[in-house]
Design a protein around this motif. Structure first.
Motif, PDB file in Angstrom:
ATOM      1  N   LYS A   1       0.833  -1.209   0.000  1.00 31.94           N
ATOM      2  CA  LYS A   1       0.000   0.000   0.000  1.00 31.94           C
ATOM      3  C   LYS A   1       0.868   1.260   0.000  1.00 31.94           C
ATOM      4  O   LYS A   1       0.525   2.267  -0.624  1.00 31.94           O
ATOM      5  CB  LYS A   1      -0.932  -0.013   1.202  1.00 31.94           C
ATOM      6  CG  LYS A   1      -2.070  -1.020   1.079  1.00 31.94           C
ATOM      7  CD  LYS A   1      -3.010  -0.957   2.272  1.00 31.94           C
ATOM      8  CE  LYS A   1      -4.206  -1.876   2.082  1.00 31.94           C
ATOM      9  NZ  LYS A   1      -5.149  -1.833   3.220  1.00 31.94           N
ATOM     10  N   GLU A   2       1.988   1.194   0.699  1.00 34.83           N
ATOM     11  CA  GLU A   2       2.884   2.353   0.750  1.00 34.83           C
ATOM     12  C   GLU A   2       3.480   2.665  -0.619  1.00 34.83           C
ATOM     13  O   GLU A   2       3.723   3.816  -0.959  1.00 34.83           O
ATOM     14  CB  GLU A   2       4.003   2.072   1.757  1.00 34.83           C
ATOM     15  CG  GLU A   2       4.937   3.239   2.019  1.00 34.83           C
ATOM     16  CD  GLU A   2       4.244   4.434   2.675  1.00 34.83           C
ATOM     17  OE1 GLU A   2       4.708   5.584   2.450  1.00 34.83           O
ATOM     18  OE2 GLU A   2       3.252   4.219   3.402  1.00 34.83           O
ATOM     19  N   ARG A   3       3.699   1.638  -1.423  1.00 35.37           N
ATOM     20  CA  ARG A   3       4.305   1.831  -2.737  1.00 35.37           C
ATOM     21  C   ARG A   3       3.275   1.932  -3.856  1.00 35.37           C
ATOM     22  O   ARG A   3       3.632   2.055  -5.019  1.00 35.37           O
ATOM     23  CB  ARG A   3       5.246   0.652  -3.073  1.00 35.37           C
ATOM     24  CG  ARG A   3       6.496   0.551  -2.223  1.00 35.37           C
ATOM     25  CD  ARG A   3       7.627   1.458  -2.723  1.00 35.37           C
ATOM     26  NE  ARG A   3       7.388   2.856  -2.488  1.00 35.37           N
ATOM     27  CZ  ARG A   3       7.540   3.460  -1.321  1.00 35.37           C
ATOM     28  NH1 ARG A   3       7.904   2.802  -0.265  1.00 35.37           N
ATOM     29  NH2 ARG A   3       7.311   4.762  -1.212  1.00 35.37           N
ATOM     30  N   ALA A   4       2.012   1.851  -3.524  1.00 37.27           N
ATOM     31  CA  ALA A   4       0.967   1.795  -4.546  1.00 37.27           C
ATOM     32  C   ALA A   4       0.953   3.055  -5.414  1.00 37.27           C
ATOM     33  O   ALA A   4       1.240   4.163  -4.956  1.00 37.27           O
ATOM     34  CB  ALA A   4      -0.392   1.599  -3.885  1.00 37.27           C
ATOM     35  N   LEU A   5       0.601   2.870  -6.686  1.00 40.39           N
ATOM     36  CA  LEU A   5       0.491   3.960  -7.659  1.00 40.39           C
ATOM     37  C   LEU A   5      -0.938   4.026  -8.185  1.00 40.39           C
ATOM     38  O   LEU A   5      -1.706   3.073  -8.046  1.00 40.39           O
ATOM     39  CB  LEU A   5       1.451   3.730  -8.829  1.00 40.39           C
ATOM     40  CG  LEU A   5       2.937   3.579  -8.513  1.00 40.39           C
ATOM     41  CD1 LEU A   5       3.707   3.257  -9.789  1.00 40.39           C
ATOM     42  CD2 LEU A   5       3.489   4.828  -7.853  1.00 40.39           C
ATOM     43  N   THR A   6      -1.271   5.124  -8.813  1.00 42.10           N
ATOM     44  CA  THR A   6      -2.554   5.216  -9.510  1.00 42.10           C
ATOM     45  C   THR A   6      -2.466   4.477 -10.838  1.00 42.10           C
ATOM     46  O   THR A   6      -1.369   4.219 -11.355  1.00 42.10           O
ATOM     47  CB  THR A   6      -2.923   6.680  -9.783  1.00 42.10           C
ATOM     48  OG1 THR A   6      -1.924   7.237 -10.655  1.00 42.10           O
ATOM     49  CG2 THR A   6      -3.011   7.500  -8.507  1.00 42.10           C
ATOM     50  N   ALA A   7      -3.623   4.181 -11.402  1.00 43.19           N
ATOM     51  CA  ALA A   7      -3.637   3.527 -12.712  1.00 43.19           C
ATOM     52  C   ALA A   7      -2.953   4.398 -13.753  1.00 43.19           C
ATOM     53  O   ALA A   7      -2.216   3.910 -14.625  1.00 43.19           O
ATOM     54  CB  ALA A   7      -5.075   3.213 -13.119  1.00 43.19           C
ATOM     55  N   ALA A   8      -3.176   5.716 -13.661  1.00 43.40           N
ATOM     56  CA  ALA A   8      -2.554   6.635 -14.617  1.00 43.40           C
ATOM     57  C   ALA A   8      -1.033   6.624 -14.472  1.00 43.40           C
ATOM     58  O   ALA A   8      -0.294   6.710 -15.465  1.00 43.40           O
ATOM     59  CB  ALA A   8      -3.096   8.042 -14.416  1.00 43.40           C
TER      60      ALA A   8
END
Length: 737
Positions: free
Chosen positions: A338-345
């Motif tokens: 979760k800390e490294r998560a990015l948006t789809a864009a």
């Protein structure tokens, strides 16, 4: 970043299927993420100081970290920590358009796989989304735990430490216009000899500086602090400079830390966004400077100093590998993802940059995805000596051909740590010259030579097999007794060749001065156990040890080796004058059948001698002469190509690239080895006779090497090991009666 559950499929790129967590926002994305930093039609960013390029490099590093952790955690197995600590450096190389990247660190495999996924290289093996990466990780015919020759876009295998530089240097020699970066860990930077091999290479090839070591200085090895963790930055730079590196660029995350991390090694992902950008900018500009320096003629190294495990589930050596408890459901894994998560864009932006970098996916652009054009050797000028004529030295006969190959193929390289003259192949040096900055006719030295002579078997084997893997011809020469020190990388490459998705020249060796010739030098020079290693490797399917019995046979063996693809061909022969027993045609047939009948006399009972090697034939012929006076028939078979003598079901040949399914039929085996008794004889390890003993139904026995001893002659040494005409005769009579 604030992580949420996956976004609606309508807004998520198809390749993202399998990503478990997306963030709602990425700080800075609205400012720096509007358009890809690598423009349409470009191969790299335009300016490493541009905040847009810096931000998107940082984004690429985080994407690599996320994928590396999620892919490994999907199997609760693998190694995320080491790659995570250098993610910015890898991302910088890609953003700068450099994709010919190798590594010595097999444990960086999941990071490299993530990179190959992001630039779409893995689509060549049917992997189109993250779920498929997860499914294929650490599975047969998938993404193996360590880098292999099977993965699209990856230049070389990795596993044993201290090997990556050999591949980078081979690439640099063959492609002087391209950069070959390779990552090496601080835990393994001294294992076995990366620094000395680079130093010798630079002395031999001062203009070939287009390889770039990228030291991942993260303070830890696999299970503890690295042995260089206490060095200061100045000491580390001085170490590289002391080993000949003219330009050493070090970027230390500690200098950008605004979170007061107490240790010398810090995690940049904990910084504020401003300081993360500052650190990434320093890495991006440092890598750019290093790449230009290396391509511009300076021996250069880049060092990234950052805590092992930066941005993943744990820090230090604890981040090195995952255990059964480290699943995707484990709270610490969930939290890290979760800390490294990015948006789809953001994911789409990263993929676009990776895909454009270097002109396309690595699987379509890196040098090992193409077959290297080779010079036409034409017909080799073989010299056939009269059978029964004057004894000749096998190695010298082959050496003359090696010289011709080098004259016709200027990319061809011969490597030897022990000296060709000592192996009766001075003619190679005379024809091709030893590479040395000092021109000296007495010693056959020239700066433009084709004989590479570091006093390190690892360096000899490494450059030779690296050239073969990258598509060129080479020959590694050694004493059989010393070659064991170069065998790890030879084995790595032959295994990679078995998996490779393209044809490449066989890696060929010539091992001279077998134990039987080295009695006076004591047991240190008598180590034929390497033959047991090759005997075991025959079952891999692409390893072919050859034992020519004379100077005619060795020429035919080398002729065959030069046409072989994706094989490891080991030629073992003596450096002493020995009788000529075969014609070229006999050996050519023997290469297909596995053996050659050298002598046959009928009798009431028949003893078959299956002989590996050349000197070992001498007591066998003596024994045969006595047995014949007793009315006992004898057939002497020289085992030239023992791999052919296995049954097809014994060997994994059908799993090999460029598969070779040639095995001797049961009928022909009986013709060669059928009799009332069979005695296998070798001056090396008994394992080389396994295929004969496995298939024979005769009463049988084996005479083989036992142990080295200091003796005055080969005969004495054979006697010490029980390899005498008297012992062979006695056992033959016992078996037939």
């Amino acid at each position: 970043m604030t992580a949420t559950t996956p976004q609606a499929k309508s807004t998520t790129p198809a390749f993202c299927e399998g990503i478990q967590y997306f963030s709602e926002t990425v700080p800075g994305f609205d400012t720096y993420g509007k358009t890809p930093a690598i423009a349409q039609g470009s191969k790299s960013i335009a300016d490493p100081a541009d905040p847009v390029a810096v931000f998107q490099t940082m984004l690429g590093a985080d994407a690599l970290r996320y994928l590396t952790l999620q892919v490994t955690a999907s199997k609760a197995s693998g190694h995320p920590g080491g790659f995570a600590s250098q993610a910015e450096a890898y991302a910088a190389l890609v953003m700068l358009g450099h994709k010919n990247i190798v590594t010595e660190v097999g444990h960086h495999a999941p990071g490299f796989y993530s990179a190959m996924f992001l630039d779409r290289s893995l689509e060549d093996m049917g992997i189109f989304n993250v779920q498929q990466v997860r499914d294929k990780f650490r599975e047969k015919d998938g993404l193996l735990g360590h880098l292999s020759g099977f993965i699209p876009g990856l230049l070389a295998p990795a596993g044993p430490l201290g090997q990556g530089q050999h591949f980078a240097m081979a690439g640099a020699l063959l492609h002087p216009d391209k950069l070959f970066a390779f990552t090496m860990g601080d835990g393994g930077m001294g294992e076995p000899y990366p620094m000395s091999s680079m130093a010798h290479f630079h002395t031999a090839y001062p203009k070939a500086t287009n390889f770039l070591p990228v030291l991942v200085w993260n303070g830890y090895s696999q299970e503890h602090h690295s042995m260089v963790s206490t060095k200061t930055n100045a000491e580390m730079i001085a170490y590289w400079q002391g080993n000949g590196f003219e330009e050493v660029i070090l970027v230390d995350a500690k200098e950008f830390d605004d979170k007061n991390q107490p240790e010398d090694y810090v995690d940049s992902t904990a910084f504020s966004i401003e300081q993360r950008m500052a650190f990434t900018k320093a890495v991006l500009q440092g890598v750019d400077k290093a790449a230009k320096s290396a391509l511009g003629g300076k021996l250069t190294a880049f060092i990234i100093k950052q805590l092992k495990g930066a941005g993943v589930h744990a820090r230090g050596a604890k981040s090195h590998n995952l255990y059964p408890k480290d699943t995707l459901d484990a709270p610490h894994i969930v939290s890290a993802l979760k800390e490294r998560a990015l948006t789809a864009a953001a994911w789409q932006l990263v993929r676009t940059n990776c895909e454009r970098a270097g002109g396309g996916p690595a699987a379509k652009t890196v040098v090992t995805e193409f077959t290297l054009p080779l010079a036409d050797l034409g017909e080799l000028p073989l010299e056939e000596f009269a059978v029964g004529g004057e004894p000749k030295i096998s190695t010298t006969a082959m050496g003359r051909l090696v010289g011709k190959v080098g004259e016709r193929d200027r990319t061809f390289l011969v490597t030897n740590a022990d000296g060709n003259e000592a192996s009766a192949i001075a003619n190679i040096n005379q024809a091709l010259k030893i590479i040395h900055p000092t021109t000296d006719d007495l010693y056959n030295q020239s700066p433009n030579g084709q004989v590479y002579e570091p006093l390190s078997e690892d360096a000899c084997a490494g450059l030779a097999v690296g050239l073969s893997l990258f598509g060129a011809r080479s020959l590694w020469c050694s004493y059989e007794s010393f070659a064991i020190n170069g065998l790890p990388i030879w084995q790595t490459v032959t295994q990679a060749m078995a998996e490779l998705r393209r044809p490449t020249p066989a890696t060929v060796t010539l091992f001279t001065a077998g134990a039987l010739e080295q009695g006076r030098n004591g047991w240190t020079h008598q180590r034929p156990e390497i033959e047991a290693y090759f005997a075991a490797m025959m079952r891999n399917g692409n390893v072919f040890p050859l034992f020519p019995p004379d100077a005619n046979s060795i020429q035919a063996c080398y002729e065959w080796a030069l046409t072989a693809k994706n094989k490891g061909v080991v030629i073992t022969a003596s450096k002493s004058p020995l009788p000529i027993r075969t014609t070229f045609e006999q050996t050519r047939q023997g290469l297909q059948d596995g053996g050659i009948v050298l002598h046959e006399i009928a009798g009431d009972k028949t003893v078959v001698f299956a002989v590996v090697g050349d000197m070992t034939l001498m007591p066998v012929f003596e024994a045969a002469a006595f047995l014949e006076t007793e009315g006992i028939g004898v057939r002497i078979v020289s085992v030239v190509n023992p791999r052919r003598l296995y049954r097809a079901s014994d060997v994994a040949w059908d799993t090999c690239s460029e598969a070779d399914g040639g095995f001797l039929s049961d009928e022909k085996f009986a013709e060669l080895f059928g009799g009332d008794a069979l005695i296998g004889v070798t001056g090396g390890a008994s394992g080389m006779l396994e295929p004969v003993m496995l298939r024979s139904n005769c009463k049988r026995d084996t005479f083989a090497w036992k142990r080295g001893e200091t003796t005055a002659s080969a005969g004495q040494l054979m006697a010490f090991n029980g390899l005498t005409a008297e012992a062979l005769t006695k056992r033959a009579i016992e078996l037939v009666h």
